[in-house]
Design an enzyme around this catalytic site. Structure first.
Site, mmCIF file in Angstrom:
data_model
loop_
_atom_site.group_PDB
_atom_site.id
_atom_site.type_symbol
_atom_site.label_atom_id
_atom_site.label_comp_id
_atom_site.label_asym_id
_atom_site.label_seq_id
_atom_site.Cartn_x
_atom_site.Cartn_y
_atom_site.Cartn_z
ATOM 1 N N LYS A 59 -7.728 1.617 -3.082
ATOM 2 C CA LYS A 59 -7.481 1.525 -1.871
ATOM 3 C C LYS A 59 -7.483 2.361 -0.657
ATOM 4 O O LYS A 59 -8.133 2.254 0.105
ATOM 5 C CB LYS A 59 -6.103 0.646 -1.837
ATOM 6 C CG LYS A 59 -5.424 0.619 -0.505
ATOM 7 C CD LYS A 59 -5.557 -0.670 0.339
ATOM 8 C CE LYS A 59 -5.230 -0.908 1.458
ATOM 9 N NZ LYS A 59 -5.546 -1.923 2.136
ATOM 10 N N THR A 75 0.927 -1.247 -0.162
ATOM 11 C CA THR A 75 0.159 -0.105 0.013
ATOM 12 C C THR A 75 0.913 1.075 -0.103
ATOM 13 O O THR A 75 1.514 1.495 1.110
ATOM 14 C CB THR A 75 -0.922 0.095 1.210
ATOM 15 O OG1 THR A 75 -1.583 -1.195 1.150
ATOM 16 C CG2 THR A 75 -1.857 1.154 1.316
ATOM 17 N N LYS A 117 -1.851 5.142 8.406
ATOM 18 C CA LYS A 117 -1.081 5.207 7.293
ATOM 19 C C LYS A 117 -1.848 5.299 6.140
ATOM 20 O O LYS A 117 -1.780 6.374 5.154
ATOM 21 C CB LYS A 117 -0.442 3.815 7.193
ATOM 22 C CG LYS A 117 0.751 3.565 5.735
ATOM 23 C CD LYS A 117 1.135 2.374 5.308
ATOM 24 C CE LYS A 117 1.437 2.206 4.151
ATOM 25 N NZ LYS A 117 2.202 1.073 3.751
HETATM 26 P P1 NAD Z 1 5.778 -5.992 7.510
HETATM 27 O O1 NAD Z 1 6.528 -4.920 7.905
HETATM 28 O O2 NAD Z 1 5.374 -7.277 8.044
HETATM 29 O O3 NAD Z 1 6.415 -6.682 6.118
HETATM 30 C C1 NAD Z 1 7.455 -5.700 5.134
HETATM 31 C C2 NAD Z 1 8.548 -6.272 4.597
HETATM 32 O O4 NAD Z 1 9.440 -5.754 4.030
HETATM 33 C C3 NAD Z 1 9.618 -6.688 6.118
HETATM 34 O O5 NAD Z 1 9.708 -7.926 6.404
HETATM 35 C C4 NAD Z 1 10.947 -5.839 5.639
HETATM 36 O O6 NAD Z 1 11.960 -6.414 5.968
HETATM 37 C C5 NAD Z 1 10.809 -5.902 4.077
HETATM 38 N N1 NAD Z 1 11.404 -5.184 3.608
HETATM 39 C C6 NAD Z 1 11.655 -3.663 3.645
HETATM 40 N N2 NAD Z 1 12.507 -3.168 2.508
HETATM 41 C C7 NAD Z 1 13.180 -4.076 2.053
HETATM 42 C C8 NAD Z 1 13.951 -4.469 0.643
HETATM 43 N N3 NAD Z 1 14.417 -3.283 0.410
HETATM 44 N N4 NAD Z 1 14.168 -5.597 0.181
HETATM 45 C C9 NAD Z 1 13.491 -6.784 0.866
HETATM 46 N N5 NAD Z 1 12.677 -6.564 1.882
HETATM 47 C C10 NAD Z 1 12.274 -5.475 2.300
HETATM 48 O O7 NAD Z 1 4.652 -5.366 6.829
HETATM 49 P P2 NAD Z 1 3.107 -5.986 6.175
HETATM 50 O O8 NAD Z 1 2.229 -6.033 7.490
HETATM 51 O O9 NAD Z 1 3.579 -7.475 5.465
HETATM 52 O O10 NAD Z 1 2.669 -5.098 5.029
HETATM 53 C C11 NAD Z 1 3.220 -5.146 3.690
HETATM 54 C C12 NAD Z 1 2.513 -3.998 2.993
HETATM 55 O O11 NAD Z 1 0.977 -4.338 2.813
HETATM 56 C C13 NAD Z 1 2.325 -2.661 3.384
HETATM 57 O O12 NAD Z 1 2.409 -1.582 2.368
HETATM 58 C C14 NAD Z 1 1.054 -2.456 4.200
HETATM 59 O O13 NAD Z 1 0.682 -1.182 4.378
HETATM 60 C C15 NAD Z 1 0.271 -3.580 3.129
HETATM 61 N N6 NAD Z 1 -1.025 -4.007 4.231
HETATM 62 C C16 NAD Z 1 -0.901 -4.534 5.472
HETATM 63 C C17 NAD Z 1 -1.881 -5.290 5.746
HETATM 64 C C18 NAD Z 1 -1.998 -5.934 6.961
HETATM 65 O O14 NAD Z 1 -2.904 -6.297 7.783
HETATM 66 N N7 NAD Z 1 -0.839 -6.167 7.922
HETATM 67 C C19 NAD Z 1 -3.126 -5.163 5.114
HETATM 68 C C20 NAD Z 1 -3.307 -4.456 4.065
HETATM 69 C C21 NAD Z 1 -2.352 -4.142 3.203
#
Ligand code: NAD
Length: 299
Positions: free
Chosen positions: A171, A96, A246
């Site tokens: 979204k 997102t 966010k």
């Molecule tokens: P998270 O923080 O658990 O996972 C993100 C991952 O990306 C981390 O493990 C981090 O180490 C990795 N990362 C960052 N930079 C990197 C790079 N350069 N190379 C490789 N890995 C890298 O977050 P999440 O909850 O999995 O969310 C991911 C996305 O999905 C976000 O944009 C969030 O807004 C969206 N989202 C989350 C949810 C939810 O309920 N968690 C729901 C809908 C959307």
């Protein structure tokens, strides 16, 4: 079966990658956090030494990263993933992120000869694990057609919203409605308490009348009427307040850039900012009702 690279194996990316493995694809993943790599490896994801190594032989690349700066930073530039991938690779960004970064991602992908879609999700970690996410997709018809069979392995509803950035636009518009409606529902339940009306009575009326909405019918912010809502488990998420904030901030950035009047979106952003600042970032976003109730008691 395709070779798919998965970059960002966190709370969402880990289980999404696992569903691609279950479907029989060869999935090579990378994350900066060793624990995320270990968890993905246990689910059958092959771990690469770097994100660039993961994408080098991929037919498609999925990114699931925290924000726009991570996505643009990882994909663009001489040292980025677009440069490291074979020409004609399909890039799917499911993070997102802000609409401007999504458009920059598409432009750089096109310049490097790749197909691309922005494909943010709703459905949370539970939906990622169950493979029941909703994907909101922006990109050309050709890119959407190529991405759809992959997205269908991770989600149950795939909506083509329009061109570059349209998935992110959908979204943040949806989640702006959700943030506002949860505050509306919470204010109504707190007012009902002050008026001596039971939670169940307000629910029975509002859930079948013109006040009905997802925040009441499916995710009711008081315990009782909807047994599956986080209110019944002390507001353990669910969808954390930090993530709601966010998305609301992204909606306000977009509204400012686009010149849209979003007075209630701005008010919801201010209320969630205050709620989160008092140590509630990790609570489910419906927990804002407790904060609203406290404020009501102060007046
Ligand atoms: P998270 O923080 O658990 O996972 C993100 C991952 O990306 C981390 O493990 C981090 O180490 C990795 N990362 C960052 N930079 C990197 C790079 N350069 N190379 C490789 N890995 C890298 O977050 P999440 O909850 O999995 O969310 C991911 C996305 O999905 C976000 O944009 C969030 O807004 C969206 N989202 C989350 C949810 C939810 O309920 N968690 C729901 C809908 C959307």
């Amino acid at each position: 079966m395709a070779t798919i690279a998965f970059i960002g194996l966190g709370n969402m990316g880990g289980p999404m990658a696992a569903n691609l493995v279950k479907a029989g694809h060869t999935v090579t993943g990378f994350d900066l956090v060793p624990a995320a790599l270990e968890a993905a490896k246990a689910k059958g994801v092959a771990i690469a030494d770097s994100a660039k190594a993961a994408v080098a032989s991929a037919d498609a690349v999925v990114t699931m990263l925290p924000s726009g700066k991570h996505v643009v930073g990882a994909t663009t530039g001489a040292d980025g993933l677009f440069a490291a991938a074979k020409p004609g690779t399909l890039f799917i960004d499911s993070s997102t992120i802000d609409v401007a970064s999504a458009r920059a991602f598409h432009e750089a992908a096109k310049a490097a000869g790749h197909a691309s879609v922005d494909a943010p999700v709703s459905g949370g970690v539970g939906g990622a694990e169950a493979g029941t996410l909703t994907f909101m997709v922006g990109g050309t018809d050709e890119a959407f057609a190529a991405a759809k069979p992959i997205l269908e392995l991770m989600g149950k509803k795939i909506v083509h919203c329009g061109g570059a950035g349209a998935g992110q636009a959908a979204k943040i518009c949806n989640n702006m409605i959700l943030g506002i409606s949860m505050i509306a529902a919470s204010e109504a339940f707190v007012l009902a308490e002050k008026l001596g009306l039971s939670h169940q009575a307000l629910f029975d009326v509002a859930s079948t009348s013109s006040g009905q909405c997802w925040s009441i019918n499916t995710y009711c912010p008081v315990p009782g009427p909807v047994p599956t809502s986080p209110a019944n488990r002390n507001y353990v998420p669910g969808f954390a307040a930090a993530l709601m904030l966010k998305d609301l901030k992204l909606s306000q950035e977009a509204a400012e850039t686009a010149g849209a009047a979003t007075a209630l979106g701005a008010a919801a952003t201010a209320l969630y900012t205050a709620f989160a600042a008092e140590g509630n970032e990790g609570k489910d976003f419906s927990g804002i009702i407790e904060w609203i109730r406290t404020r009501a008691d102060e007046t």
